[in-house]
Every structure is written in structure tokens, then in C-alpha cells.
Design a protein around this motif. Structure first.
Motif, PDB file in Angstrom:
ATOM      1  N   UNK C 134       0.834  -1.205   0.000  1.00 50.08           N
ATOM      2  CA  UNK C 134       0.000   0.000   0.000  1.00 50.08           C
ATOM      3  C   UNK C 134       0.871   1.258   0.000  1.00 50.08           C
ATOM      4  N   UNK C 135       2.035   1.173   0.596  1.00 49.85           N
ATOM      5  CA  UNK C 135       2.934   2.337   0.557  1.00 49.85           C
ATOM      6  C   UNK C 135       3.407   2.580  -0.867  1.00 49.85           C
ATOM      7  N   UNK C 136       3.593   1.494  -1.602  1.00 48.15           N
ATOM      8  CA  UNK C 136       3.943   1.647  -3.013  1.00 48.15           C
ATOM      9  C   UNK C 136       2.786   2.218  -3.810  1.00 48.15           C
ATOM     10  N   UNK C 137       1.602   1.655  -3.599  1.00 46.62           N
ATOM     11  CA  UNK C 137       0.437   2.091  -4.371  1.00 46.62           C
ATOM     12  C   UNK C 137       0.086   3.541  -4.053  1.00 46.62           C
ATOM     13  N   UNK C 138       0.242   3.940  -2.815  1.00 44.54           N
ATOM     14  CA  UNK C 138      -0.079   5.324  -2.455  1.00 44.54           C
ATOM     15  C   UNK C 138       0.893   6.276  -3.142  1.00 44.54           C
ATOM     16  N   UNK C 139       2.184   5.968  -3.075  1.00 42.97           N
ATOM     17  CA  UNK C 139       3.156   6.842  -3.731  1.00 42.97           C
ATOM     18  C   UNK C 139       2.897   6.930  -5.224  1.00 42.97           C
ATOM     19  N   UNK C 140       2.680   5.781  -5.814  1.00 43.10           N
ATOM     20  CA  UNK C 140       2.499   5.734  -7.264  1.00 43.10           C
ATOM     21  C   UNK C 140       1.177   6.378  -7.684  1.00 43.10           C
ATOM     22  N   UNK C 141       0.062   5.918  -7.087  1.00 44.36           N
ATOM     23  CA  UNK C 141      -1.253   6.360  -7.557  1.00 44.36           C
ATOM     24  C   UNK C 141      -1.723   7.648  -6.871  1.00 44.36           C
ATOM     25  N   UNK C 142      -1.687   7.646  -5.560  1.00 42.81           N
ATOM     26  CA  UNK C 142      -2.253   8.781  -4.830  1.00 42.81           C
ATOM     27  C   UNK C 142      -1.386  10.030  -5.029  1.00 42.81           C
ATOM     28  N   UNK C 143      -0.083   9.863  -4.905  1.00 47.63           N
ATOM     29  CA  UNK C 143       0.780  11.018  -5.156  1.00 47.63           C
ATOM     30  C   UNK C 143       0.777  11.372  -6.636  1.00 47.63           C
ATOM     31  N   UNK C 144       0.663  10.354  -7.480  1.00 45.89           N
ATOM     32  CA  UNK C 144       0.573  10.619  -8.915  1.00 45.89           C
ATOM     33  C   UNK C 144      -0.656  11.466  -9.225  1.00 45.89           C
ATOM     34  N   UNK C 195       1.608 -10.693  -5.634  1.00 47.68           N
ATOM     35  CA  UNK C 195       0.193 -10.719  -5.250  1.00 47.68           C
ATOM     36  C   UNK C 195      -0.136  -9.522  -4.361  1.00 47.68           C
ATOM     37  N   UNK C 196       0.816  -9.172  -3.528  1.00 47.16           N
ATOM     38  CA  UNK C 196       0.627  -8.019  -2.637  1.00 47.16           C
ATOM     39  C   UNK C 196       0.487  -6.739  -3.457  1.00 47.16           C
ATOM     40  N   UNK C 197       1.312  -6.625  -4.496  1.00 49.07           N
ATOM     41  CA  UNK C 197       1.260  -5.441  -5.359  1.00 49.07           C
ATOM     42  C   UNK C 197      -0.075  -5.366  -6.099  1.00 49.07           C
ATOM     43  N   UNK C 198      -0.528  -6.512  -6.616  1.00 53.37           N
ATOM     44  CA  UNK C 198      -1.796  -6.529  -7.345  1.00 53.37           C
ATOM     45  C   UNK C 198      -2.950  -6.163  -6.414  1.00 53.37           C
ATOM     46  N   UNK C 199      -2.920  -6.721  -5.230  1.00 57.94           N
ATOM     47  CA  UNK C 199      -3.981  -6.450  -4.251  1.00 57.94           C
ATOM     48  C   UNK C 199      -4.024  -4.954  -3.911  1.00 57.94           C
ATOM     49  N   UNK C 200      -2.845  -4.352  -3.790  1.00 60.66           N
ATOM     50  CA  UNK C 200      -2.817  -2.914  -3.468  1.00 60.66           C
ATOM     51  C   UNK C 200      -3.385  -2.107  -4.630  1.00 60.66           C
ATOM     52  N   UNK C 201      -3.012  -2.467  -5.846  1.00 62.12           N
ATOM     53  CA  UNK C 201      -3.575  -1.764  -7.015  1.00 62.12           C
ATOM     54  C   UNK C 201      -5.092  -1.928  -7.043  1.00 62.12           C
ATOM     55  N   UNK C 202      -5.553  -3.134  -6.766  1.00 63.12           N
ATOM     56  CA  UNK C 202      -7.000  -3.390  -6.776  1.00 63.12           C
ATOM     57  C   UNK C 202      -7.723  -2.468  -5.789  1.00 63.12           C
ATOM     58  N   UNK C 203      -7.141  -2.291  -4.640  1.00 63.25           N
ATOM     59  CA  UNK C 203      -7.835  -1.492  -3.618  1.00 63.25           C
ATOM     60  C   UNK C 203      -7.682   0.009  -3.818  1.00 63.25           C
ATOM     61  N   UNK C 204      -6.562   0.466  -4.404  1.00 63.85           N
ATOM     62  CA  UNK C 204      -6.314   1.909  -4.481  1.00 63.85           C
ATOM     63  C   UNK C 204      -6.699   2.532  -5.820  1.00 63.85           C
ATOM     64  N   UNK C 205      -6.978   1.694  -6.821  1.00 61.12           N
ATOM     65  CA  UNK C 205      -7.242   2.260  -8.146  1.00 61.12           C
ATOM     66  C   UNK C 205      -8.459   3.189  -8.158  1.00 61.12           C
TER      67      UNK C 205
END
Lengths: 100, 250, 325
Positions: C134-144, C195-205
Motif C-alpha cells: 500500500x505504501x507503493x500504491x499510495x506513492x504511485x497512484x495517490x501522489x501521482x 500478489x501483494x502489489x496486485x492487491x494494493x492496485x486493486x484497492x487503491x485504483x
């Protein structure tokens, strides 16, 4: 003990304006503001808040209330001066003359 | 250099790591926004110091352990940190007093380590000495503010002092590892830093209108691997993700 | 520094008001900046205070979901990067509160509104961070998404806000990269990490797409905000830009964007409709973490009260001692 101010007021930290000299030789430039109880804390906070990426070589902090600003309504009478002769481009230098 | 060098470096490196771990818990929860930022800077510096020393300890050990192997794959008995830094954050005053008691040691230690016979350690120390000089200004100014602030803050600082003072002396108790490290020129003898430490801490406490408590039985053992109850919780939390994925890189 | 300019001495007559208003509109239309001491319509001031305060609150509340992982970051390098990143959010909140203060509202007032639950902040921070990814997804998506929103704000008509945004955008450029780096490492890692990365993308998209606000057709503040050059692009325009930028990045990671309607029309990525009822629900207080986030902010504020008071008391003592000396 002094008469205590209202609880909300008691914890209010005054506002300071922060100026950073980014490199030796440059002037200090306004970068923003922050809250601090005294000058010592204001300087420390300015360092931590405004120079996290090595932006600073020197800091000034000034209580925001100490700054006197010109009145925007005076803008035209203050800054509307039109004295073109103060600028070098006003003058004609004859062709062939150098060093002027 | 050998085992004593690894141990001696871990004593400092682990102390930095555990303290940085404690300090990060304030991020987002500090008493003022400005202070949140200031404390994160301190934590970042100290984490950087830990990384440098753990890496160097791993190199000297020669068993292929890098900073992460040392940080994440050792259990509490293998940790060599001071008991002081594993003490819980408590309120902000407790954190600042713990910080002062640490910084006042670090600000003597790092300049001495600049002269270490290990050039890598000396290099780390050069940077860390400047950082520690700033840290101790920060923590000392807060201890003074809170000690000599309101009646409530004064009482809280007295309580913090009562809680933390017995942990202030451990950093200066020499044992055979320290003697060997000092003889090899790796590090100063811990006890040699005590007079300057005492002088600094006592003058800060005086300015903070806090009494200097009498010397107690200094709690000890952290540097030899005997810790209190708090460290295992701290490590369990810190290590959980890393240990759940043994072969992963991050 | 600007607050003294805010004492509007005497009430203005209608004629003055329309003259000032005309001048203001002309200035904004000419891309000139409005500064704190300049005359501005009350509605402009109100709009800015609300937007800047919301923005500041979002930065501050936004520290919590990621801050949650500081203690458990899986390497020391990641721990340091994440700490610097979350610290930056505090800095950004601070710059923004200061920008809003130039409009005559104090930070204390704004903070009180946040703590009382009467001020809004970005709904995205009411979602939980469940794994390291989720820290990855937040930086990538939310900060993006935030950067996409914020870059145009660097040209906002209000000077202090625009200047704060320039600084914020400059600092924030590493945030998105560190997030994408986390995602890259995870998606090239063990099956569990992927799988962790995919799950984070699924939840944060979807929550990320909602960050751009409601569809233009339903957005109430768009028109005025655009005319006054506070906003430069509509919600839908920015959302499309974000999707166009992000979908190829997801493909690079080898991850699947959780949108069955996603397709490329030769120019843009066409995407499905976010669940706007969820957006409204989370925004109005019924997201998974709204109560927790506000409780955490309130606790920090309450626990810090004695510290802030003591600092003021000490400074007063010092000043009075200096006066005596």
C-alpha cells in the motif's frame, strides 16, 4: 502566576516570516512562514521546515507583525512613476562609439 | 580487528537504530506541525548513523550480513543497544529527555570517533558529529522549555527524569569489549566521555529548573544483550514484514 | 505578514465595489497574480480559504495511512525514504496552512475545524493501509493523482497558494517515484510480493480516480473556480490525463488494472465509472477509517496541548527576565 489567557489562546504560537539565503553571495529571499514561540525556536524550525534539501546557507526569521507593507491602494501613486530617462535604453549612442 | 570491533560498533549502531525506531512513532503525532518535521529530521539522521555502523559491523564480521540482515534477523539478545533507547516514548517530555540523555552522549562520542583507526567509522563520525551537535541543541532547548514552562510541564519532566535517570549511566560503564576497542583505536573508552556528558546534562537540567538526581544504581546490560521487556515488542513490529518473506528483496 | 492588510477600514459603497470588482476580474483574466493585500471579492477569499485549508488538512491526515508503516518498513533504506516522504507531507501541510493564513484565517481555526469534523479532506485517506504494498500504491497512484491536480495549481491566481504549490510540486516529485519503485520491486519479486502489489492496485485504483472529484456534470464549484483561475482543468480532464498516464505504467509492472471496461480508443484509455455513491459516503464520514483518522489527529492535538502551552509560558518567562535584566 500571571492572569492566564483563555485556554485556546494560551497555546497559540506567533507567526514568523522566513527568509533564506540559498547560496553565499545571494540575497535572502522570502520562502514562507511558520509558527514558533520565540526567535530561537523560529530559527530552528526554519532550518527544519525550509532547508530540508540543503536549500540554505543562511536564515532570517522576522515576526510577521513586524513587517510593514505598502498599501495596495497606494500602488499607482507609489509605483506608477514613468521616468524613462532613468533607464539606459532611453539614450541614443552614436554608431561607432564603444565603451558607453 | 575482530569480534570486539563488531560488538563495539553494534553497541552504537543498535542504539541509533532502536532510537530511530522509537522516534518514527511520533511522525504524524507530534505536538505541533513544526515539531513533527524537526523530530523526523532527527530520526532520519540517527537512522542514517545506524545504517552506516551496521553496514560496517557486517563488513568487519565478514559473514555476509548487511545492514538489513543485522537489523531484521537478530533477536533481542543479539541486540547491543543501550537500555535508555528502548524505553517507551511516553509523553513528549519523556521523549525529549530521553533524547537529551542520548544526544549528550552522542555529541561527545562522534567527534571522538572521527579519530577512529577505522577509516569508514571515522567517515561516518564526521557527518554524525555535525548532526549530533544540532540534535542536542534541539533536545536541550525542549527540556529547558518544558522543565521551566508551566507547573504541569515541570511536574511531567520531574516524572520523566525519575523514570529515565537510572538509564543515563550505562553508556559510560567500560567492559572488556570496550577496553579492546579502545586499545585498537577503534573507539574511545566509554568512561572517558563521562565528565563532559555530566557537565552538559547537569547544566541543561539546571537551566530547566530540574534537580540533578543523585547517582542511582545505573541500570545496565543492554550493551551485553540483556534487555528489558520493551525491546522484543519493538523488534517484533519492526521485523514482521521482513521476516514474513525470508527470500524477498525490497 | 499580510494580515494587517485585511482590516477593511470602512464599508465600501456599491460604486466602489463594482469598480474594485471589475478591476479584480480584469487582473485575474490578464493572468496577473492576486496578493494578500489586494482587494478581492469575499467569494474568492472564501473559495480559497476552503480549498487551501482542505488541501492542508489532506496533507496532514495523509501522513497517517503511510505513517502507519514506518515502524514496519521491510528494509532500513525504505524506512528512511518513507520517513522523509511522510515528513514532507507535514511540510506541505504547513506551507498550505501558511498560505491560507494570508487570507485572514488562523491555523488554529483551521485545525479546530478539522478536529471538529466540520472541514473536509481528501477522501482517499479514509482507506486503510493493509500491507507494505500500500505504501507503493499510495506513492504511485495517490501522489501521482495529487501531482496531476497540483501542477496546474502552481499557476493559480492567488500568489501565496501558487508559490506554496511550486515548492510542494518540486518536493513531491520523489514521492511518486519512490512509490513506483516499491511497486516495481514487488512486482518483480516473489509470487507473494507480486500478489501483494496486485492487491494494493486493486484497492487503491478506484479511490485514486475519485481523488479528482465528482464528474464535471455534478461538480458545483467548477465554473467560478475556473473563471478565477484557481482551477485550470476540470475534474474529468484531469482524471482522463491520470488514467492515460497510469495504465501503461501498470502494464509495465505486469499488473492488471481492476476495470473490466478499460480499453484504448487510439487516443485515450476509456475507463469505467467509479462508484460515486462510495465517494459520497466516504467523503461524508462513513469510509472505513474516517473516525480513526480524526481520532488520531485529535489525540495528537490534545496530547500536545501541555507542550505547546509550556513552550509559550517559557518564552514569556524568558522575555520578562530579559526585560528585568
Amino acid at each position: 502566576m500571571n492572569a492566564s489567557p483563555e485556554p485556546g489562546q494560551r497555546s497559540t504560537w506567533p507567526l514568523w516570516e522566513v527568509f533564506v539565503r540559498s547560496r553565499s553571495g545571494l540575497a535572502h529571499q522570502h520562502v514562507g512562514s511558520l509558527h514558533a514561540v520565540d526567535a530561537e525556536m523560529a530559527i530552528a524550525n526554519a532550518r527544519d521546515v525550509y532547508t530540508r534539501r540543503g536549500e540554505g546557507a543562511s536564515l532570517w526569521v522576522v515576526p510577521a507583525t513586524s513587517i510593514v507593507a505598502s498599501d495596495p491602494d497606494d500602488k499607482e501613486s507609489f509605483f506608477g512613476l514613468d521616468e524613462e530617462f532613468r533607464h539606459p535604453s532611453h539614450y541614443v549612442v552614436p554608431d561607432g562609439v564603444v565603451g558607453i | 580487528m575482530g569480534d570486539h570491533a563488531v560488538d563495539a560498533l553494534l553497541r552504537v549502531g543498535d542504539s541509533c537504530l532502536v532510537l530511530a525506531q522509537r522516534l518514527t512513532a511520533w511522525c504524524g503525532h507530534a505536538p505541533a506541525l513544526e515539531e513533527d518535521i524537526a523530530l523526523a529530521n532527527v530520526a532520519l539522521d540517527i537512522l542514517g548513523q545506524a545504517r552506516g555502523l551496521l553496514t560496517r559491523a557486517g563488513e568487519i564480521e565478514g559473514a555476509g550480513r548487511d545492514e538489513d540482515a543485522l537489523a531484521y534477523l537478530r533477536d533481542a539478545p543479539d541486540y547491543r543497544n543501550l537500555l535508555l533507547v528502548e524505553q517507551p516514548n511516553g509523553d513528549y517530555g519523556t521523549t525529549m529527555l530521553r533524547q537529551l540523555l542520548f544526544d549528550a552522549w552522542a555529541v561527545e562520542l562522534w567527534p571522538a570517533l572521527v579519530f577512529s583507526t577505522d577509516p569508514v567509522v571515522a567517515g561516518i563520525a564526521g557527518k554524525a558529529a555535525k548532526e549530533a551537535a544540532y540534535h542536542v541543541r534541539h533536545s536541550a532547548s525542549w527540556v529547558v522549555r518544558l522543565g521551566d514552562g508551566t507547573e504541569e510541564s515541570h511536574q511531567r519532566m520531574l516524572a520523566a527524569l525519575d523514570m529515565l535517570w537510572p538509564y543515563a549511566g550505562e553508556a559510560f560503564l567500560d567492559d572488556e569489549v570496550d577496553v579492546a576497542a579502545a586499545e585498537s583505536g577503534l573507539m574511545p573508552l566509554p568512561s572517558s566521555l563521562l565528565p563532559a556528558y555530566r557537565h552538559r546534562v547537569e547544566s541543561v537540567l539546571a537551566e530547566a529548573t530540574l534537580p540533578v538526581p543523585p547517582d542511582p544504581w545505573w541500570q545496565r546490560g543492554g550493551r551485553q544483550g540483556s534487555h528489558g521487556e520493551h525491546l522484543t515488542y519493538l523488534l517484533a513490529e519492526m521485523q514482521v514484514v521482513h521476516r514474513a518473506h525470508p527470500d524477498a528483496t525490497w | 505578514m499580510y494580515t494587517q492588510g485585511l482590516d477593511q477600514a470602512e464599508p465600501l459603497g456599491d460604486e466602489d465595489l463594482s469598480r474594485l470588482s471589475e478591476r479584480f476580474e480584469a487582473k485575474v483574466a490578464a493572468e496577473d497574480k492576486v496578493e494578500p493585500t489586494d482587494w478581492m471579492p469575499d467569494a474568492y477569499r472564501t473559495l480559497l480559504v476552503r480549498q487551501i485549508a482542505q488541501h492542508a488538512h489532506s496533507e496532514i491526515v495523509g501522513m497517517l495511512p503511510e505513517g502507519n508503516w514506518l515502524s514496519r518498513a521491510p528494509s532500513l533504506r525504505r524506512k528512511g525514504i518513507l520517513l522523509a516522504k511522510v515528513q514532507d507531507e507535514a511540510g506541505h501541510g504547513l506551507y498550505l496552512y501558511c498560505a491560507a493564513e494570508t487570507l485572514g484565517i488562523s491555523r488554529d481555526e483551521m485545525v479546530e475545524q478539522l478536529l471538529a469534523g466540520t472541514a473536509k479532506y481528501s477522501s482517499i485517506f479514509n482507506y486503510p493501509t493493509l500491507t507494505w504494498a500500500d505504501c507503493g500504491a499510495i506513492g504511485w497512484l495517490v501522489d501521482g493523482a495529487a501531482i496531476m491536480n497540483q501542477v496546474p495549481l502552481c499557476r493559480c491566481s492567488y500568489g501565496p497558494y501558487a508559490r506554496a504549490m511550486v515548492r510542494i510540486c518540486r518536493e513531491e516529485s520523489f514521492h511518486q517515484r519512490q512509490g513506483f519503485e516499491i511497486m516495481t520491486v514487488l512486482s518483480q519479486g516473489t509470487p507473494e510480493q507480486k500478489a501483494m502489489a496486485q492487491d494494493a492496485l486493486d484497492r487503491w485504483w478506484w479511490p485514486s480516480l475519485m481523488m479528482f472529484g465528482p464528474p464535471d456534470a455534478q461538480s458545483t464549484h467548477n465554473d467560478r473556480s475556473m473563471r478565477w483561475k484557481v482551477k485550470r482543468f476540470t475534474n474529468d480532464e484531469l482524471r482522463q490525463k491520470f488514467v492515460d498516464m497510469t495504465v501503461p505504467q501498470a502494464h509495465f509492472l505486469g499488473l492488471t488494472v481492476p476495470d473490466p471496461d478499460l480499453s484504448y480508443n487510439g487516443e485515450h484509455w476509456v475507463f469505467g465509472e467509479p462508484d460515486w455513491s462510495e465517494f459520497k459516503r466516504v467523503l461524508s464520514g462513513d469510509g472505513p477509517c474516517n473516525r480513526e483518522r480524526l481520532a488520531a489527529r485529535n489525540k495528537a492535538h490534545d496530547d500536545g496541548a501541555w507542550v505547546r502551552e509550556a513552550a509559550v509560558a517559557h518564552a514569556e518567562k524568558k522575555r520578562s527576565r530579559e526585560r528585568v535584566a
